[in-house]
Design a protein around this motif. Sequence first.
Motif, short mmCIF file in Angstrom:
data_model
loop_
_atom_site.label_atom_id
_atom_site.label_comp_id
_atom_site.label_asym_id
_atom_site.label_seq_id
_atom_site.Cartn_x
_atom_site.Cartn_y
_atom_site.Cartn_z
N SER A 186 0.71 -1.70 0.04
CA SER A 186 0.20 -0.14 -0.36
C SER A 186 1.02 1.01 0.05
O SER A 186 0.06 2.08 -0.34
N VAL A 215 -5.09 -1.83 5.56
CA VAL A 215 -4.18 -2.15 4.31
C VAL A 215 -4.88 -2.82 3.37
O VAL A 215 -4.83 -2.95 2.09
N THR A 229 -6.85 0.28 1.57
CA THR A 229 -6.15 0.61 1.71
C THR A 229 -5.53 0.15 0.18
O THR A 229 -4.80 0.63 -0.98
N TYR A 230 -4.92 -1.10 0.01
CA TYR A 230 -4.41 -2.09 -1.05
C TYR A 230 -5.60 -2.89 -1.23
O TYR A 230 -5.55 -2.80 -2.92
N PHE A 266 -5.43 4.83 -1.87
CA PHE A 266 -3.96 4.76 -2.43
C PHE A 266 -3.35 5.75 -1.74
O PHE A 266 -2.97 5.93 -1.22
N GLY A 302 -3.82 5.29 2.66
CA GLY A 302 -2.62 4.23 3.15
C GLY A 302 -0.93 4.64 2.60
O GLY A 302 -0.33 4.47 3.32
#
Length: 834
Positions: A61, A212, A215-216, A364, A367
């Motif tokens: 991330s 995460v 966010t990823y 993106f 993160g």
Amino acid sequence: MSLKPPSASHEEDSSLDGYDPGQEATARSSPYRLSDGALSGHTEEHCTWDRQLEYILACCSFVNGIDTFLWFPKTAASYGGGVFFVIYLLLTLTCGFPILYMETILGQYARGGPVISWDVIPMFRGLGAAVVIVSTFISLYYGTPVMWAMYLLVQPIQLASTCNTTGDVLQVSEGIGHSGHLVWYFVVCLVLFWSLVFTILILGPRSLGKVVYLTYGLAQILAVSLMIHFCSQEGAILGVKFFLNMKWNVLGNLEAWVDAGKLMFVSLGLGTGSITSLAGYTHFHSHCFRNSLLTIMAHLVGMLISGFITFAALGINGHTDSDSINGENMTGLDFGFTLVTSVISKSSDSNMWKFLYFLSLILFGVGTQCVYIQNIVSALLHFLPDRWRFRWKFKCSVLAAVCVVAMVIGLLLASQGGLFVYYYCQHYVGRLSLFVITLCECVSLAWVYGAQRLWNNVSDMTGTTDSPWWKLTWKFLTPLVIFVLIVLTAFHHHPLSYMLYEFPLLSHCLGLVISVLPIVPVPAYAVWSVWKKEGSIKNRIKTSIITSSSWGPGQLANQEPGNELPDYVICTPDNHKPENALAILTANLFIPNLTNLITAQVDPNEDPEMSGGYLTDLMTVDNGDSDEEEEASYRGNWSSRMDFVLSCLGYVVGLGNVWRFPYLVYRNGGGAFFIPYIIMLIFCGIPLLYMELAFGQYASLGPTTVWRAVPIFKGIGISMVLASTLVGIYYNMVNAWAFHYLFSSMMAALPWLTCSNPWNQDTCSLNKYEITNCSWLNISHLYEPTVNNISCVETLLNCSLTNQTMRMNNPVISCISELRDKVGDSIFLNSSWQ
């Protein structure tokens, strides 16, 4: 065995915020030497990643942020498309990945952030302060595009699609000297952004590790969905072709290498201490090379996805002409905030796709920003007294203070002049400092601390070492590449401008100061470190570069410092080899009467599942055929892990991928066949592959021997060998055909281009997809009204019926292709083509 109850004083002193003074006192009075960094690493954060997957996702991330999503496509378009990715890949292999790997090793071994880690060499402790300063500068402006994306997320799609530039969307002022007034809706988005960051980091890596996945994980799913959506639109293929175009002359453009280097350092966060900080929270024996490799691969895949999205949008929007796709026409923000939204507005369900696009952009950015802030907070905690540093409420106070200060400074970016301030910071922050800091990291660790010692640290953590190539890279190749980038940056510096606006001269002078300011702690602390020593200058320098014996991982954070080892374990305290299970068994363990312990028998009435001695089942696997020679004694082993991985990849990527799979896709209606294939792969293929790999690796035996573990199913191993034999028979026949065509292709005239060969049958005909012969046409179609407007009909009417060998007659080829697109396969005389 009895357990001692905790003392009453401990129960009374323990607070609800996670602080245990008794534990702290025990840790500090432990007979095992603990470095200050190791001790604070245990009590400062008081937690690590809950799962190893969370650490890997956090790294992925972090390296897939705003720079990956917005600035890579813009820079690639400025230098002609895909060749810029080649430059970026070369710099990643020679510079980016070695530094990321080195920072991962440092943080994981020291079990702390950059401040703790750079205690490794007293003279270079200034690097810890330098990387935190860079992280601070970047974090102050990094969330600005996220703030704008939050605003556009809830706005109608027509707002951004009807504007030509990002400045029109944001209603910017005249320049950086005219900040204008605060835009209230940007202020609201700024407050929401920093509130979100504070909430995510409220429990440090534990809470970050849960986010995460969004966010990823979710962000990448959304990005892939957007890529598929854009690439399926009409005209997208033109932009994709431009992205894949290779203008090799760009390799000689030195500015392309400088821009690729800066983009790589900022995108990967090299020289910011963030990778070191993330690695400091993982467990000591985590496989640092594998983690670094996964991080780099995720970063490169993210680059490609963002490139396909943006260039597909260029193709759809009609901007595929090479003269119009350059840095002068569009900026990175224009690519993301105006071009993409303009394309989305022309598609069906535009509001949904707009929402998904800006949501992925927000994920993106958040993160990456969270990692920067966690790195800063971790460093600031070292300036607090020990008793405050260990309390959760004080850590939250520091986090809140950092977020509030950053939000107040960010008000400047929420004004009408915020766009110019963002471009100014994005251009100068990290332009030179990241290169110099990473060069100092390579010199200090590879030459002063020693590349071999660093390699020994890898062995302590993982039990093995990889290729010595990395030692040579850290010592020679990577420092050389960084030095060249520094020189090129100094000689290829151009004044900053945005569209037609030229930044004033005073701003350029201030920008140079900002670029150099983070580097100041490095020489300042080095001079102070030498000055405070005693003796000659040579002796002072010599003592300043000696690693302290207290530096190292110490006892691991997941081990209670007060726990006493069992009586039968006698170990020598060694700060560089922590007293955990693996280190004890491999280095410091001494067990008296080991032979008696191994051969000691277990009473079947007490534990009927164990047979023989206590350690017998752990050391050997009885396959029931002890009278035969063990297969493992003569089968041999792979010389390296890479040989095994490449062999597996070579096995699973074969003729089925290049021959059978495309045919099945064609027979079953195209790309939809890929969906059931993925489903079968997830629920059947991967589990079976994993099971067979684990079974074979554990037993170190072949199929005919390994199934002796279950005697009733020994026939499975024989069946496997028989199946492999049958497959190999016809598989090699296909390989033989491939060799035949390989050698036939070396002839001057390819034999399969004509139907005059002895093996041809009566039904032989030319390839309908490359008709170059007029004699195979149904001339009656040339007189139909539907083809009268085709300009090349006259060419076909006058075409000679005997031009059987005119295979390079380009006018005839193009005319037949054009007529076939208009009429269809019915223009051919041979019915086998229809």
